[in-house]
Design an enzyme around this catalytic site. Sequence first.
Site, PDB file in Angstrom:
ATOM      1  N   ARG B  37      28.157  53.677  56.302  1.00  0.00           N
ATOM      2  CA  ARG B  37      29.128  53.387  55.282  1.00  0.00           C
ATOM      3  C   ARG B  37      29.375  52.062  55.144  1.00  0.00           C
ATOM      4  O   ARG B  37      29.517  51.337  55.942  1.00  0.00           O
ATOM      5  CB  ARG B  37      30.493  54.240  55.953  1.00  0.00           C
ATOM      6  CG  ARG B  37      30.400  55.558  56.381  1.00  0.00           C
ATOM      7  CD  ARG B  37      30.311  56.317  55.201  1.00  0.00           C
ATOM      8  NE  ARG B  37      30.196  57.849  55.553  1.00  0.00           N
ATOM      9  CZ  ARG B  37      29.793  58.590  54.934  1.00  0.00           C
ATOM     10  NH1 ARG B  37      28.827  58.413  53.983  1.00  0.00           N
ATOM     11  NH2 ARG B  37      29.817  59.857  55.097  1.00  0.00           N
ATOM     12  N   GLU B  38      29.318  51.776  53.828  1.00  0.00           N
ATOM     13  CA  GLU B  38      29.322  50.468  53.457  1.00  0.00           C
ATOM     14  C   GLU B  38      31.135  50.166  52.892  1.00  0.00           C
ATOM     15  O   GLU B  38      31.407  51.028  52.125  1.00  0.00           O
ATOM     16  CB  GLU B  38      28.966  50.310  52.168  1.00  0.00           C
ATOM     17  CG  GLU B  38      27.175  50.371  52.231  1.00  0.00           C
ATOM     18  CD  GLU B  38      26.377  50.569  50.973  1.00  0.00           C
ATOM     19  OE1 GLU B  38      26.964  50.369  49.683  1.00  0.00           O
ATOM     20  OE2 GLU B  38      25.219  50.961  51.064  1.00  0.00           O
ATOM     21  N   ALA B  76      50.449  42.374  38.219  1.00  0.00           N
ATOM     22  CA  ALA B  76      50.138  42.788  39.378  1.00  0.00           C
ATOM     23  C   ALA B  76      49.619  41.668  40.092  1.00  0.00           C
ATOM     24  O   ALA B  76      49.147  40.683  39.565  1.00  0.00           O
ATOM     25  CB  ALA B  76      49.119  43.863  39.446  1.00  0.00           C
ATOM     26  N   GLU B 140      46.156  28.379  40.368  1.00  0.00           N
ATOM     27  CA  GLU B 140      45.544  27.611  39.823  1.00  0.00           C
ATOM     28  C   GLU B 140      44.459  28.121  39.001  1.00  0.00           C
ATOM     29  O   GLU B 140      43.845  27.614  37.866  1.00  0.00           O
ATOM     30  CB  GLU B 140      44.703  26.683  40.922  1.00  0.00           C
ATOM     31  CG  GLU B 140      45.785  25.635  41.333  1.00  0.00           C
ATOM     32  CD  GLU B 140      44.880  24.521  42.422  1.00  0.00           C
ATOM     33  OE1 GLU B 140      44.018  24.887  42.540  1.00  0.00           O
ATOM     34  OE2 GLU B 140      45.689  23.587  42.829  1.00  0.00           O
TER      35      GLU B 140
END
Lengths: 180, 180
Positions: B37-38, B76, B140
């Site tokens: 699983r990645e 967000a 920034e």
Amino acid sequence: MCKYEEKTIKSTPIFKGRVIDVSVDDVQLPNGETSIRELVKHQGAVAIIAVTPDQRFLMVEQFRKPLEKQLIEVPAGKLESGEAPDLCALRELEEETGFTTNHLELVTSFYTTPGFCDELIYLYFTDQLVPLEEKKALDEDEFVDLHTMTMEELDQAIVDRRIHDLKTMYAVQLLKLRGY
Amino acid sequence: MCKYEEKTIKSTPIFKGRVIDVSVDDVQLPNGETSIRELVKHQGAVAIIAVTPDQRFLMVEQFRKPLEKQLIEVPAGKLESGEAPDLCALRELEEETGFTTNHLELVTSFYTTPGFCDELIYLYFTDQLVPLEEKKALDEDEFVDLHTMTMEELDQAIVDRRIHDLKTMYAVQLLKLRGY
């Protein structure tokens, strides 16, 4: 040409996997300064809203390793290389639910995490399901349970967080907006 | 204990970044076979639906490097390490829109990409906005334009795919279901 385009100065490959590739890019910001962006590449995916004649909804429950828990989701799956989204949607519907259809409507598409990943999901809808005579095999490493749920059961599963992924929660809202 | 739990045999760290960490895990499948699983780890994030007294919606437009284009999204941002989601939501609202509020409602939370990443987004709502006397600085490397949009403009932006990310499309549906 975008107002806030970030030009790639250098792209450093980090990982090439089966599901994702990862790179770190040095970019030039709109103000001329430089920064880095961590980028995940993904083939894209499909998801299918499948409604039975008695207004129940086909959902699949599976273990999600990143979360270490099982979730109930709309049937979905990754695009294979070069695969057309509508064929992928039909394949995933057949493999995960045991139903097929002659009528898949492309509802919309969406990026799941535009901040760091390019995954695009194509969302399909069908209310014309036909049971397959012979069930198709899932992928070798795929284990799912099929649920046939009412809208009340979907709402409760969202409260219980057995449904807790954004594409499925979007699908439930879409069904409500369509009058289900 | 989940029915289809995949036990970790070995976890191999691949990358530790500012936004994501990546590992590849060898897992034991429910049938005893093994697979990999990645996995992408993410701190989580917040998003805010912000409604003005005249029923317009605060949206931010920014360049998204993974997609090489600008998108219009709900305000967000990522959780900083140990940061409470409600404080993060207030901070992002102030930084990205120039408004603050005393009333943030936690609407829900959702996983964006449960197949390979653990990112969880907390979604907030406010219709009680107060303009800040002094504008807060963005990060920034952050460049955003603020849009104050009507529901008709949101719908058109979805058609035009200037809005094309799932959390914002979910937010627009939610607003419709709340009668906006």
